[in-house]
Write an enzyme that holds these catalytic residues in place. Structure first.
Site, mmCIF file in Angstrom:
data_model
loop_
_atom_site.group_PDB
_atom_site.id
_atom_site.type_symbol
_atom_site.label_atom_id
_atom_site.label_comp_id
_atom_site.label_asym_id
_atom_site.label_seq_id
_atom_site.Cartn_x
_atom_site.Cartn_y
_atom_site.Cartn_z
ATOM 1 N N CYS A 46 0.851 -1.155 -0.001
ATOM 2 C CA CYS A 46 -0.078 -0.022 -0.225
ATOM 3 C C CYS A 46 0.845 1.216 -0.057
ATOM 4 O O CYS A 46 2.012 1.174 0.509
ATOM 5 C CB CYS A 46 -0.688 -0.032 0.995
ATOM 6 S SG CYS A 46 -1.896 1.549 1.459
ATOM 7 N N SER A 48 0.933 3.784 1.867
ATOM 8 C CA SER A 48 1.237 3.911 3.276
ATOM 9 C C SER A 48 2.481 3.419 3.676
ATOM 10 O O SER A 48 3.262 3.689 4.825
ATOM 11 C CB SER A 48 0.152 3.632 4.289
ATOM 12 O OG SER A 48 -1.089 4.409 4.009
ATOM 13 N N HIS A 51 5.121 4.968 2.360
ATOM 14 C CA HIS A 51 5.240 6.421 2.930
ATOM 15 C C HIS A 51 6.204 6.032 4.245
ATOM 16 O O HIS A 51 7.178 6.672 4.811
ATOM 17 C CB HIS A 51 3.821 6.767 3.742
ATOM 18 C CG HIS A 51 3.056 7.638 2.545
ATOM 19 N ND1 HIS A 51 3.757 7.807 1.221
ATOM 20 C CD2 HIS A 51 1.880 8.462 2.469
ATOM 21 C CE1 HIS A 51 2.672 8.415 0.551
ATOM 22 N NE2 HIS A 51 1.524 8.709 1.246
ATOM 23 N N HIS A 67 0.718 -3.565 6.276
ATOM 24 C CA HIS A 67 -0.512 -3.771 7.198
ATOM 25 C C HIS A 67 -1.795 -4.309 6.643
ATOM 26 O O HIS A 67 -2.646 -4.737 7.037
ATOM 27 C CB HIS A 67 -0.818 -2.358 7.518
ATOM 28 C CG HIS A 67 -1.262 -1.428 6.319
ATOM 29 N ND1 HIS A 67 -0.140 -0.832 5.516
ATOM 30 C CD2 HIS A 67 -2.334 -0.995 5.648
ATOM 31 C CE1 HIS A 67 -0.857 -0.093 4.565
ATOM 32 N NE2 HIS A 67 -1.749 -0.284 4.735
ATOM 33 N N CYS A 174 -7.423 -2.902 3.626
ATOM 34 C CA CYS A 174 -7.165 -1.372 3.777
ATOM 35 C C CYS A 174 -7.681 -0.971 2.271
ATOM 36 O O CYS A 174 -8.448 0.114 2.230
ATOM 37 C CB CYS A 174 -5.553 -1.227 3.749
ATOM 38 S SG CYS A 174 -5.071 0.353 3.335
#
Ligand code: APR
Ligand code: ZN
Length: 374
Positions: A46, A48, A51, A67, A174
């Site tokens: 993802c 994120s 990131h 995650h 997600c």
């Protein structure tokens, strides 16, 4: 038999900011009270996670990223009642503790026990379950799904239907709630409405599907990577805009195309600049601007104050405002009943040990979602 024993297995570690991940042998301790140890089956990559690896979401190093995971419970600690060994589960980047001010409020979902902003990198008791070469390794978001086994708090995991296809269902942890949920559950896109989606990656694609499913008549897609356009069109985007090829600000182009502005604008990039563009693209009276992208810690945006009082709404949305433990199993069931289609959101599947190739594809802008299989 692994029950009560430390498991040695393969995991990806981010040793320092912005370095490439390394695949290492790690030790995963048994779960303590209120925790479960999960054998991972699949995990998505993802935005994120990227990131986090780049330090845009600041975590403690070294850590195990990931995650968006699906797996099977291997063992549980004392007092755990909502999952048992053998259950199929999803990991939850935002937990649902059912006790905090966020969980007790009927709106929103950003549980106080989350470990994203800020992140401790530790379990709820302040310790880690991972070591590598004798060194303590931090968790990310208390999920750390880039590992053959992970330990998560009971509030960060949820049991799903045993019929769920484990090689793809991880995206319901997600991508699907974050994107599709933002459109259908948070914004509640209305039939015949106009929408603009900034960012046509994994999240943006799921937003487009939601807008289309709820009957939007026009969906404008914005991305600087035109390779994303054909797939976005196939999902429901009616007009594609590349801001780098426009002579005017993208919000001006959106306003011209729609006469006055869109009913719903979504930002799924994570940049202050595109958040402002999304706001300015909204209808002056009833436009709703939904911010989904996570931006760097010190970034700020400013809006012309006069543009606020006319009636527009600005709303941040995390995981489609779904209470994660209550709602994610329902999303899985909706998928099994053919009410949501997640298949177009997964463009690549690779074995976990080909993680580097998966990140290369991601960074080259070739993937919508690459799912790693254990
Ligand atoms: N303008 C337009 N599009 C951009 C820009 C920009 N300045 N910068 C990047 N993009 C596009 C990329 O080309 C890519 O298609 O935004 C898209 C981002 O998609 P992904 O990298 O696949 O990330 P995704 O998983 O969709 O997450 C997007 O949502 O959950 C948050 O933290 C996540 O902030 C991230 C965002
Ligand atoms: Zn995510």
């Amino acid at each position: 038999d692994t029950l009560g024993k430390t498991i040695t297995c393969l995991a990806a570690i981010a040793w320092k900011t912005n370095s490439s991940l390394s695949l290492e042998e790690v030790q995963v301790e048994p779960p303590k009270a209120g925790e479960g140890r999960i054998k991972m089956i699949s995990t998505g990559i993802c935005g994120s996670d990227d990131h986090a690896i780049k330090g845009i979401i600041p975590l403690k190093y070294p850590f195990i990223p990931g995650h968006e995971g699906a797996g099977i419970v291997e063992s549980i600690g004392e007092g755990v009642s909502s999952v048992k060994p053998g259950d199929k589960v999803l990991t939850l980047i935002v937990p649902q503790c059912r006790e905090c001010s966020a969980c007790l409020n009927p709106k929103g979902n950003f549980c106080e026990k989350q470990d994203i902003l800020p992140s401790s990198g530790l379990m709820l008791d302040g310790t880690s379950r991972f070591t590598c070469k004798g060194e303590k390794i931090y968790h990310s978001f208390r999920t750390s799904t880039f590992s053959e086994y992970t330990v998560v708090p009971e509030i960060s995991v949820v049991k799903i239907d045993a019929a769920a296809p484990m090689d793809k269902i991880c995206v319901i942890s997600c991508e699907v709630p974050t994107g599709y949920g933002a459109a259908v559950h948070s914004a509640k896109v209305t039939p015949g409405s106009t929408c603009v989606v900034f960012g046509l990656g994994g999240i943006g694609s799921a937003i487009v599907m939601g807008c289309k499913a709820f009957g939007a008549s026009r969906i404008i897609g914005v991305d600087i990577n035109e390779e994303k356009f054909p797939r976005a069109r196939a999902l429901g985007v009616t007009d594609c805009l590349n801001p780098s090829n426009l002579k005017k600000p993208v919000q001006e182009a959106v306003k011209e195309m729609t006469g006055i502005g869109v009913d719903f604008a979504f930002e799924a990039i994570g940049l202050a600049e595109t958040m402002v563009a999304a706001w300015d693209s909204c209808h002056v009276s009833h436009g709703v601007c939904i911010i989904i992208g996570v931006s760097p810690p010190n970034s700020k945006f400013s809006l012309s104050a006069q543009t606020v009082s006319t009636g527009r709404t600005l709303k941040g949305v995390c995981l489609g405002d779904y209470k994660t433990k209550d709602c994610f199993p329902q999303l899985v069931t909706a998928y099994l009943q053919n009410k949501i289609n997640i298949d177009p959101l997964i463009t690549h599947q690779l074995p976990f040990d080909q993680l580097h190739k998966a990140f290369e594809l991601y960074h080259a802008g070739k993937t919508i979602r690459c799912v790693l299989l254990f």
